[in-house]
Design a protein around this motif. Structure first.
Motif, PDB file in Angstrom:
ATOM      1  N   ALA A  88     -36.514 106.804 -11.641  1.00  0.00           N
ATOM      2  CA  ALA A  88     -35.092 106.861 -11.290  1.00  0.00           C
ATOM      3  C   ALA A  88     -34.589 108.255 -10.930  1.00  0.00           C
ATOM      4  CB  ALA A  88     -34.253 106.305 -12.445  1.00  0.00           C
ATOM      5  N   GLY A  89     -35.382 109.301 -11.110  1.00  0.00           N
ATOM      6  CA  GLY A  89     -34.907 110.641 -10.793  1.00  0.00           C
ATOM      7  C   GLY A  89     -35.999 111.679 -10.900  1.00  0.00           C
ATOM      8  N   GLU A  90     -35.773 112.863 -10.288  1.00  0.00           N
ATOM      9  CA  GLU A  90     -36.792 113.915 -10.266  1.00  0.00           C
ATOM     10  C   GLU A  90     -36.240 115.286 -10.658  1.00  0.00           C
ATOM     11  OE1 GLU A  90     -38.494 113.886  -6.377  1.00  0.00           O
ATOM     12  OE2 GLU A  90     -39.684 112.061  -6.734  1.00  0.00           O
ATOM     13  N   SER A  91     -35.007 115.367 -11.096  1.00  0.00           N
ATOM     14  CA  SER A  91     -34.450 116.657 -11.506  1.00  0.00           C
ATOM     15  C   SER A  91     -35.043 117.067 -12.853  1.00  0.00           C
ATOM     16  CB  SER A  91     -32.928 116.578 -11.611  1.00  0.00           C
ATOM     17  OG  SER A  91     -32.544 115.767 -12.711  1.00  0.00           O
ATOM     18  N   TRP A 111     -33.221 115.349 -15.760  1.00  0.00           N
ATOM     19  CA  TRP A 111     -33.545 113.923 -15.901  1.00  0.00           C
ATOM     20  C   TRP A 111     -34.947 113.733 -16.477  1.00  0.00           C
ATOM     21  CZ3 TRP A 111     -31.151 109.478 -16.186  1.00  0.00           C
ATOM     22  CH2 TRP A 111     -31.884 108.291 -16.055  1.00  0.00           C
TER      23      TRP A 111
END
Length: 381
Positions: free
Chosen positions: A89-92, A95
């Motif tokens: 759901a995310g790559e930051s 996160w």
């Protein structure tokens, strides 16, 4: 041992360590593909270990309090599977940090409880532990070699799907394991605090912390270190596998070794091999043959140390304290020791260089050896 659920226990170990074989060597490469710095990678990888400081104790207390250790393993397996889905759901950095923290909290619960469950099923035949645990090493080898070659022809993002499938295998086998009644011993009448304050127990736990601290740079940066020095990912996979293949052999001969040598002496030998291993990795990375030799030493730095540690914990913490004893060991060694090692190596990797970082790993192993030799004199097993 007619009632021993050999294949069900072995199957759980297979998928659990296959996940580690896919995760430990290659997850740092995935994080690197997201453009994270060495310090950020060190912090993220340390979360797997930071959660082991408190998570196993929470789950171990729940298991011993309810007497339903297998049920706790099942809850942890399902929760770990669901939380891992968050990586899609995310790559930051923020996160990934949150998702790794959640996944690690649940993932940390399973192994110490499984160790206690397995030793309970073995009863008086604890010397056979290595034969069941060896299937975990087989799973690790299959995963680390196979994925090493796959990543030569596939994008690193596919690692997420492979890991998710292995998580599902852990869930399935967690529902195949039968519960085992907890046997009560006289030592179980002592409190956890009384047991932990014994000098030999304190020395053992602190030495284990130092051993896992020493492995911090290895588990966090070994794959990156090799790739940066020109090794392809397929060969990196084989290097990881070589160590675990030798580890499998050690698991099978450990009953023979334990009949002939005291556990204290086996632990000292493991620390001595760790000193040599990390010096070789840090100083001779350009020599593939020497790196192979260093990986062969994994049989001692992990294999013999792990089995001997499980036997020591099984003797120190009996009866109603079994799960809590495994949890304390995991929290101190893999939690505090591993997390400090990962974060510390994250700082020193860029600041002092890889060679000096591995030299510090060797120094930590030397401190652990001296502690075992000095403070475990009263341990007669």
């Amino acid at each position: 041992m007619p009632s021993l659920p050999y294949w069900r226990l072995s199957g759980f170990y297979f998928f659990y360590f296959a996940f580690i074989g896919a995760f430990a060597p290659y997850w740092s490469l995935y994080l690197q593909s997201l453009s994270f710095s060495a310090l950020q990678i060190g912090i993220l990888m340390s979360l797997l270990l930071v959660t082991r400081i408190f998570s196993p104790t929470v789950w171990g207390w729940l298991a011993d309090h309810t007497g339903k250790r297998v049920w706790v393993v099942q809850i942890a397996a399902i929760s770990g599977f669901v939380s891992f889905c968050g990586f899609f759901a995310g790559e930051s950095f923020a996160w990934i940090f949150v998702v790794m923290l959640m996944m690690s909290f649940f993932w940390s619960a399973s192994l110490p409880l499984m160790e206690a469950i397995t030793l309970s099923h073995l009863g008086d035949y604890t010397d056979k532990y290595g034969r069941i645990r060896s299937w975990g090493s087989v799973g690790f080898v299959v995963a680390v070699i196979g994925i090493g070659y796959l990543l030569e022809v596939m994008e690193i993002i596919w690692l997420l799907w492979i890991l998710l499938g292995l998580k599902l295998g852990i869930v399935i086998f967690s529902y195949q394991i039968p519960e085992k009644e907890i046997m009560h011993y006289a030592t179980g009448l002592l409190s956890i605090r009384q047991i932990c304050l014994r000098p030999e127990v304190m020395a053992f736990l602190l030495s284990s912390l130092l051993m896992l601290f020493a492995h911090g740079a290895y588990y966090t940066f070994f794959s990156i270190y090799l790739v940066e020095h020109g090794y392809d990912k397929g060969f990196v996979g084989w290097l990881w596998a070589i160590g675990v293949i030798c580890e499998i052999g050690i698991f099978f001969i450990m009953p023979w070794l334990m009949q002939r040598f005291r556990l204290k002496h086996i632990l000292i030998f493991s620390f001595a091999c760790a000193i040599l291993r990390f010096v070789l990795i840090g100083q001779y990375v350009e020599w593939p043959v020497i790196i192979v030799i260093a990986q062969i030493l994994h049989a001692a730095t992990y294999g013999t140390h792990h089995v001997a540690a499980m036997m020591v914990i099984h003797q120190f913490f009996r009866g109603r304290h079994q799960a809590k004893g495994q949890a304390i060991y995991t929290s101190v060694a893999y939690g505090v020791g591993g997390a400090l090692g990962a974060v510390f190596s994250g700082y020193t990797w860029d600041w002092l260089g890889a060679g000096n970082t591995f030299f510090m790993s060797a120094a930590a192993a030397l401190a652990g050896l001296m502690l075992i030799a000095w403070k475990m004199k009263s341990f007669n097993h």
